[in-house]
Design a protein around this motif. Structure first.
Motif: not given
Length: 132
Positions: A105-115
């Motif tokens: 899971t990655v948090e970057k630029d005010g967004k969280v990408n999860f799977h």
């Protein structure tokens, strides 16, 4: 506290009972699973009774109703999830897991990408959440 799973004739966990450590401590000061099993048999009837570890210090997983005790692996194992037929059994942890590891899971630029797992495509799907 000591925890013991009561098994049926197929080694399926029926319930888990909690005992005080004093019940399973022998005269030598060491814990003895047989003492707990004998105590529970006297109190509730025939088992078998198998000790389980809430901290997963032994038998891989904490026992829960419906799990199976596998004597060869000396482990409690949850049934394979029906909704995930693609999952494979991991011998090291005695659990059913996706066939490919979950991406980070990655948090970057005010967004969280999860799977999340997509069983139909047998792969991880990327999801994005915008943080407030």
């Amino acid at each position: 506290m000591a925890h013991f799973a009561r098994l049926d004739e197929n080694n399926i966990v029926l319930r888990v009972h909690v005992l005080g450590n004093e019940v399973i401590t022998g005269e030598d000061g060491n814990e003895d699973e047989a003492l707990g099993s004998a105590y529970l048999t006297k109190l509730h009837g025939k088992g078998p009774w198998v000790q389980t570890s809430y901290n997963k210090k032994f038998r891989k997983n904490y026992a829960g109703r419906g799990m199976t005790y596998d004597a060869e692996r000396d482990a409690f194992i949850v049934p394979k999830p029906k909704e995930h037929p693609s999952f494979v059994f991991n011998e090291d942890i005695c659990k059913w897991v996706p066939p490919t590891p979950k991406p980070e899971t990655v948090e970057k630029d005010g967004k969280v990408n999860f799977h999340t797992w997509n069983e139909e495509n047998v792969e991880w799907e990327l999801n994005e959440v915008i943080l407030d």
